[in-house]
Enzyme design. Structure first.
Site, PDB file in Angstrom:
ATOM      1  N   ASP A  25       0.856  -1.185   0.000  1.00 52.93           N
ATOM      2  CA  ASP A  25       0.000   0.000   0.000  1.00 52.93           C
ATOM      3  C   ASP A  25       0.889   1.231   0.000  1.00 52.93           C
ATOM      4  OD1 ASP A  25       1.067   0.277   2.533  1.00 52.93           O
ATOM      5  OD2 ASP A  25      -0.846   0.292   3.586  1.00 52.93           O
TER       6      ASP A  25
ATOM      7  N   ASP B 185       1.390   4.817   2.316  1.00 55.44           N
ATOM      8  CA  ASP B 185       0.958   5.415   3.583  1.00 55.44           C
ATOM      9  C   ASP B 185       1.377   6.885   3.642  1.00 55.44           C
ATOM     10  OD1 ASP B 185       0.386   2.681   5.048  1.00 55.44           O
ATOM     11  OD2 ASP B 185       2.397   2.481   4.222  1.00 55.44           O
TER      12      ASP B 185
ATOM     13  N   ASP C  50      -3.261   4.357   2.821  1.00 55.48           N
ATOM     14  CA  ASP C  50      -3.582   4.706   4.209  1.00 55.48           C
ATOM     15  C   ASP C  50      -3.246   6.170   4.451  1.00 55.48           C
ATOM     16  OD1 ASP C  50      -4.414   2.187   4.907  1.00 55.48           O
ATOM     17  OD2 ASP C  50      -2.485   1.567   5.752  1.00 55.48           O
TER      18      ASP C  50
HETATM   19  N1  CTP Z   1       0.527   0.759  11.440  1.00 56.36           N
HETATM   20  C1  CTP Z   1      -0.088   1.095  12.609  1.00 56.36           C
HETATM   21  N2  CTP Z   1      -1.369   0.726  12.843  1.00 56.36           N
HETATM   22  C2  CTP Z   1      -2.047   0.025  11.917  1.00 56.36           C
HETATM   23  C3  CTP Z   1      -1.451  -0.318  10.717  1.00 56.36           C
HETATM   24  C4  CTP Z   1      -0.132   0.071  10.516  1.00 56.36           C
HETATM   25  O1  CTP Z   1       0.529   1.733  13.436  1.00 56.36           O
HETATM   26  N3  CTP Z   1      -3.294  -0.337  12.165  1.00 56.36           N
HETATM   27  C5  CTP Z   1       1.896   1.151  11.220  1.00 56.36           C
HETATM   28  C6  CTP Z   1       2.806  -0.052  11.243  1.00 56.36           C
HETATM   29  O2  CTP Z   1       3.346  -0.254  12.511  1.00 56.36           O
HETATM   30  C7  CTP Z   1       3.856   0.325  10.263  1.00 56.36           C
HETATM   31  C8  CTP Z   1       3.235   1.361   9.366  1.00 56.36           C
HETATM   32  O3  CTP Z   1       2.014   1.703   9.944  1.00 56.36           O
HETATM   33  O4  CTP Z   1       4.916   0.927  10.938  1.00 56.36           O
HETATM   34  C9  CTP Z   1       3.067   0.898   7.971  1.00 56.36           C
HETATM   35  O5  CTP Z   1       2.259  -0.247   7.936  1.00 56.36           O
HETATM   36  P1  CTP Z   1       2.057  -1.076   6.622  1.00 56.36           P
HETATM   37  O6  CTP Z   1       1.597  -0.203   5.527  1.00 56.36           O
HETATM   38  O7  CTP Z   1       1.192  -2.225   6.968  1.00 56.36           O
HETATM   39  O8  CTP Z   1       3.500  -1.680   6.358  1.00 56.36           O
HETATM   40  P2  CTP Z   1       4.712  -1.164   5.481  1.00 56.36           P
HETATM   41  O9  CTP Z   1       5.911  -1.229   6.343  1.00 56.36           O
HETATM   42  O10 CTP Z   1       4.401   0.141   4.846  1.00 56.36           O
HETATM   43  O11 CTP Z   1       4.840  -2.307   4.407  1.00 56.36           O
HETATM   44  P3  CTP Z   1       4.256  -2.299   2.924  1.00 56.36           P
HETATM   45  O12 CTP Z   1       5.343  -1.699   2.100  1.00 56.36           O
HETATM   46  O13 CTP Z   1       4.002  -3.721   2.580  1.00 56.36           O
HETATM   47  O14 CTP Z   1       3.016  -1.490   2.929  1.00 56.36           O
HETATM   48 MN    MN Z   2       2.637   0.450   3.784  1.00 55.10          MN
HETATM   49 MN    MN Z   3      -0.433   0.747   5.558  1.00 51.38          MN
END
Ligand code: CTP
Ligand code: MN
Ligand code: MN
Length: 542
Positions: free
Chosen positions: A336, A338, A466
């Site tokens: 995703d 963020d 997000d």
């Molecule tokens: N996070 C959070 N609460 C959530 C979801 C996510 O605090 N409900 C935080 C996670 O701890 C993480 C960050 O948001 O540090 C990013 O989460 P995520 O997008 O799931 O992971 P990524 O590290 O960005 O991996 P990816 O590249 O696959 O998206």
């Molecule tokens: Mn992410």
């Molecule tokens: Mn995320």
């Protein structure tokens, strides 16, 4: 101690003890006898023995005048273990004191014989644990501090064969709601990810933290055979495959997937046929299943960044957008994108998210969104206990509609609006969903199926995005908390709690000793409060 799971060693082992040691097992509850053998300081390794059996055997030894230590220290002369090989104990030992200590590594048989004899029996070869250690020089091949937030972990992983295997085991444990096991495998993988060289031999692992018995076994298997039989068979298992497919639907977690599997559902087709009720998120997830299963590219993240900037700039000039998550850590792909949004003037950010969402919606950029309001309140007496690491920012979990043009440069909003309004109603040409819907004509979402459109040629793709809004006073904490990786975050909080008696969340840092919040306006300050060396985002890929 070594791993929590050893607390669960079955009680039936207790029975073994009494038969092992004969009737001497009966006097263990008696009063302690003074230390009769000052040259012998014993330590029983809990690993594989289990906490209850260890406690029992310790009491037994003490009752017979042996000095049996609760904690390991340099004064220990004899380490007693059960069902461990010499290298395992040596690895454990190295992780305890970070180097060599002159101790006997003995099998439990020496202990039980000594119990029977009432004094330390002579150490025979069969009592000694076999070690393969040859050259002392090669012992400390690597060293690593035990918390991931104390280490620098770049995206360069020299041990992908090992770390992929351990990550798969972690994922499988998490999907099976065995979070403890999941974290243990994640920690083991993270230690290997941080190594400067490829591991080719078990001896290189001596002294490294977080490598539990199970992880060591998997690593050993891979080093010896090129693959781990456990991981390979897990990957082939019906349950794992089903969990992957079902939790691959946005909005479906391990619990739901498990419930569906118990109902005999293994794939999307069966899910569709089952008539299970899906919530709005899951319907959107299913509808965009294939798109959301494809990694998001950096260029797409940038394109979405521009859109979010435009949205935020339009509804609140002066507000700032920061890329967070994996892309901030320098990853080239992600599941995703963020973003963290704030405004330099405290309070101006209040109510921002609904406005941003409305703007995005009016421009046709959103295929799905779910916004939660900010529910964070700073309590005078510190953060609430159980949910201190849950974050309560105003947040929006969404699915963006990214037109192909946007991947390169920004398209004119006018044309986009038209385009989008049309295609929001259009069917998803995703072949799997087509098949799904073809069966029933419509699916849970009630969207009409248009069989006339050719599959796979839509001019846009769905991307998970997000959005989080934080007040400027919490910005540094939100930035740190949302940059990840997930393990890095978890380790930061564990470090704060266990080493510093502090509570860290994405909102604040609270010092439980001083009973006050520690303010910070940058990530560097938070690391400093925590007594940690600053680790930049690109080195938080634990
Ligand atoms: N996070 C959070 N609460 C959530 C979801 C996510 O605090 N409900 C935080 C996670 O701890 C993480 C960050 O948001 O540090 C990013 O989460 P995520 O997008 O799931 O992971 P990524 O590290 O960005 O991996 P990816 O590249 O696959 O998206
Ligand atoms: Mn992410
Ligand atoms: Mn995320």
């Amino acid at each position: 101690m070594y791993d929590k799971k050893s607390n669960m060693v079955p009680l039936k082992r207790r029975k073994l003890v009494s038969s092992h040691i004969g009737n001497t097992g009966t006097d263990c509850s008696g009063p302690e006898v003074p230390n009769k053998f000052p040259q012998v300081v014993l330590f029983l390794l809990e690993r594989k023995m289990g906490a209850s059996r260890r406690a029992f055997l310790s009491r037994l030894g003490q009752s017979k005048g042996f000095q049996v230590e609760e904690k390991f220290s340099r004064s220990v002369s004899h380490v007693i273990s059960e069902n461990n090989c010499g290298d395992e104990v040596r690895t454990w030992l190295d992780s305890q004191v970070g180097g060599q200590t002159p101790v006997h590594l003995l099998d439990i048989s020496w202990y039980t014989e000594s119990m029977r004899a009432g004094c330390p029996v002579e150490i025979l070869d069969r009592h000694k644990l076999q070690e393969q250690r040859t050259d002392e020089a090669e012992v400390a091949a690597f060293s690593a501090p035990s918390y991931a937030c104390q280490r620098r972990t770049t995206l360069v992983d020299r041990n992908t064969v090992l770390t992929d295997a351990l990550s798969l085991l972690a994922e499988n444990a998490e999907l099976s709601e065995e979070d403890g096991r999941g974290v243990a495998f994640r920690r083991a993988a993270a230690v290997l990810k941080a190594l400067p060289e490829a591991v080719t031999d078990m001896t290189q692992l001596r002294g490294l933290p977080c490598l539990g018995e199970h992880s060591l076994r998997v690593i050993k298997d891979i080093l010896a055979n090129g693959a781990s039989s456990e991981v390979e068979s897990m990957k082939q298992s019906e349950r794992y495959k089903a969990l992957k497919v079902l939790t691959g639907i946005f909005g479906v977690g391990a619990k739901t997937a498990d419930r569906w599997i118990k109902a005999g559902i293994r794939n999307l087709q069966q899910l569709q046929d089952s008539g299970q009720t899906l919530n709005r998120t899951q319907r959107a997830g299913l509808e965009h299943y294939d798109d959301l299963g494809q990694p998001v590219m950096k260029a797409e993240a940038n394109a979405i960044g521009q859109i979010v900037e435009e949205a935020v700039g339009s509804v609140l000039p002066g507000a700032r957008v920061t890329l967070i998550g994996g892309f901030r850590r320098g990853k080239l792909t992600g599941h995703d994108v963020d973003f963290l949004i704030t405004h330099p003037e405290e309070g101006r950010e209040v109510g921002l998210m609904p406005k941003v969402v409305s703007w995005l919606e009016s421009q046709g950029f959103l295929l799905y969104q779910k916004t939660t309001r900010n529910s964070y309140l700073e309590a005078k007496d510190g953060p609430a206990r159980p949910s201190s690491n849950m974050d309560r920012f105003e947040r929006c979990l969404s699915i963006f509609k990214l037109t192909k043009e946007e991947k390169g440069g920004r398209k004119q909003p006018e044309t986009l609006t038209e385009d989008c309004t049309e295609s929001v109603r259009a069917p998803d040409p995703d072949p799997r969903v087509q098949i799904l819907r073809g069966e029933r004509g419509t699916h849970e979402g009630g969207l009409e199926v248009d069989q006339t459109k050719p599959a796979g040629r839509k001019p846009w793709r769905a991307v998970r995005v997000d959005l989080v809004v934080s007040p400027i006073s919490q910005f540094a904490f939100a930035l740190l908390g949302w940059t990840g990786s997930k393990l890095f975050e978890r380790e930061l909080r564990r470090w704060a709690a266990h080493e510093k008696t502090m509570s860290l969340s994405s909102h604040a840092l609270y010092d439980n000793k001083q009973k006050r919040y520690l303010r910070a306006t940058s990530e560097e300050e938070i690391f400093a409060h925590l007594g940690l060396e600053y680790i930049p985002p690109s080195e938080r890929n634990a």
